[in-house]
Design a protein around this motif. Sequence first.
Motif, PDB file in Angstrom:
ATOM      1  N   LYS A  12      -5.295  15.889  22.713  1.00  0.00           N
ATOM      2  CA  LYS A  12      -5.265  15.321  21.367  1.00  0.00           C
ATOM      3  C   LYS A  12      -5.700  13.854  21.405  1.00  0.00           C
ATOM      4  O   LYS A  12      -6.472  13.393  20.556  1.00  0.00           O
ATOM      5  N   GLU A  13      -5.228  13.113  22.384  1.00  0.00           N
ATOM      6  CA  GLU A  13      -5.605  11.702  22.534  1.00  0.00           C
ATOM      7  C   GLU A  13      -7.092  11.562  22.867  1.00  0.00           C
ATOM      8  O   GLU A  13      -7.764  10.678  22.339  1.00  0.00           O
ATOM      9  N   GLN A  14      -7.607  12.431  23.722  1.00  0.00           N
ATOM     10  CA  GLN A  14      -9.035  12.415  24.044  1.00  0.00           C
ATOM     11  C   GLN A  14      -9.875  12.687  22.792  1.00  0.00           C
ATOM     12  O   GLN A  14     -10.907  12.044  22.580  1.00  0.00           O
ATOM     13  N   LEU A  15      -9.449  13.637  21.992  1.00  0.00           N
ATOM     14  CA  LEU A  15     -10.161  13.967  20.762  1.00  0.00           C
ATOM     15  C   LEU A  15     -10.144  12.787  19.802  1.00  0.00           C
ATOM     16  O   LEU A  15     -11.166  12.440  19.204  1.00  0.00           O
ATOM     17  N   LYS A  16      -9.011  12.142  19.667  1.00  0.00           N
ATOM     18  CA  LYS A  16      -8.896  10.976  18.789  1.00  0.00           C
ATOM     19  C   LYS A  16      -9.838   9.869  19.240  1.00  0.00           C
ATOM     20  O   LYS A  16     -10.549   9.268  18.429  1.00  0.00           O
ATOM     21  N   LYS A  17      -9.880   9.592  20.542  1.00  0.00           N
ATOM     22  CA  LYS A  17     -10.779   8.570  21.077  1.00  0.00           C
ATOM     23  C   LYS A  17     -12.239   8.943  20.835  1.00  0.00           C
ATOM     24  O   LYS A  17     -13.052   8.093  20.464  1.00  0.00           O
ATOM     25  N   ALA A  18     -12.561  10.215  21.038  1.00  0.00           N
ATOM     26  CA  ALA A  18     -13.939  10.665  20.832  1.00  0.00           C
ATOM     27  C   ALA A  18     -14.350  10.541  19.367  1.00  0.00           C
ATOM     28  O   ALA A  18     -15.475  10.129  19.055  1.00  0.00           O
ATOM     29  N   LEU A  19     -13.442  10.869  18.454  1.00  0.00           N
ATOM     30  CA  LEU A  19     -13.748  10.752  17.028  1.00  0.00           C
ATOM     31  C   LEU A  19     -13.903   9.287  16.612  1.00  0.00           C
ATOM     32  O   LEU A  19     -14.779   8.959  15.802  1.00  0.00           O
ATOM     33  N   GLU A  21     -14.910   6.857  18.601  1.00  0.00           N
ATOM     34  CA  GLU A  21     -16.185   6.428  19.184  1.00  0.00           C
ATOM     35  C   GLU A  21     -17.356   6.949  18.354  1.00  0.00           C
ATOM     36  O   GLU A  21     -18.321   6.222  18.104  1.00  0.00           O
ATOM     37  N   LYS A  22     -17.257   8.183  17.903  1.00  0.00           N
ATOM     38  CA  LYS A  22     -18.309   8.766  17.061  1.00  0.00           C
ATOM     39  C   LYS A  22     -18.466   7.967  15.773  1.00  0.00           C
ATOM     40  O   LYS A  22     -19.583   7.663  15.343  1.00  0.00           O
ATOM     41  N   LYS A  23     -17.352   7.597  15.174  1.00  0.00           N
ATOM     42  CA  LYS A  23     -17.388   6.824  13.930  1.00  0.00           C
ATOM     43  C   LYS A  23     -18.041   5.466  14.166  1.00  0.00           C
ATOM     44  O   LYS A  23     -18.870   5.010  13.373  1.00  0.00           O
ATOM     45  N   GLU A  24     -17.707   4.799  15.259  1.00  0.00           N
ATOM     46  CA  GLU A  24     -18.304   3.512  15.597  1.00  0.00           C
ATOM     47  C   GLU A  24     -19.809   3.650  15.809  1.00  0.00           C
ATOM     48  O   GLU A  24     -20.589   2.811  15.338  1.00  0.00           O
ATOM     49  N   GLN A  25     -20.224   4.701  16.503  1.00  0.00           N
ATOM     50  CA  GLN A  25     -21.647   4.914  16.751  1.00  0.00           C
ATOM     51  C   GLN A  25     -22.398   5.214  15.456  1.00  0.00           C
ATOM     52  O   GLN A  25     -23.528   4.762  15.275  1.00  0.00           O
ATOM     53  N   GLU A  26     -21.779   5.968  14.556  1.00  0.00           N
ATOM     54  CA  GLU A  26     -22.413   6.251  13.275  1.00  0.00           C
ATOM     55  C   GLU A  26     -22.575   4.977  12.456  1.00  0.00           C
ATOM     56  O   GLU A  26     -23.608   4.782  11.812  1.00  0.00           O
ATOM     57  N   GLN A  27     -21.572   4.102  12.490  1.00  0.00           N
ATOM     58  CA  GLN A  27     -21.670   2.831  11.774  1.00  0.00           C
ATOM     59  C   GLN A  27     -22.763   1.948  12.365  1.00  0.00           C
ATOM     60  O   GLN A  27     -23.522   1.308  11.636  1.00  0.00           O
ATOM     61  N   GLU A  28     -22.854   1.938  13.686  1.00  0.00           N
ATOM     62  CA  GLU A  28     -23.898   1.163  14.354  1.00  0.00           C
ATOM     63  C   GLU A  28     -25.277   1.723  14.004  1.00  0.00           C
ATOM     64  O   GLU A  28     -26.218   0.970  13.732  1.00  0.00           O
TER      65      GLU A  28
END
Length: 98
Positions: A12-19, A21-28
């Motif tokens: 669950k923690e890995q998934l949260k971190k991945a999501l 990171e995905k959000k940050e990359q989409e914003q970038e």
Amino acid sequence: MDEKRKEYDHLKEQLKKALDEKKEQEQEWDSIQQEIFDKETDYLSGNSSSQYGTIVKGFDGFGKHTHDSSNAFSDKDRIFSLSSALFVKQQEGIQEDE
């Protein structure tokens, strides 16, 4: 049972971190696409280039002594910013279904 709970919490923690990171990359990515759009607009409007033309529209005014500053351009002239379908949808205000 306790071991399965630990594994679940870890995943669950890995998934949260991945999501996150995905959000940050989409914003970038959105920021980069907007920057490309802005720079392309600047270039095509003649603000950062020669008054005689651009590589996209040509240099028809190069040999002329007129200083026509009407560097009108259309979306057809956009080479880079319109190459991203998602960015085009965002510019039009259409949200992609997630």
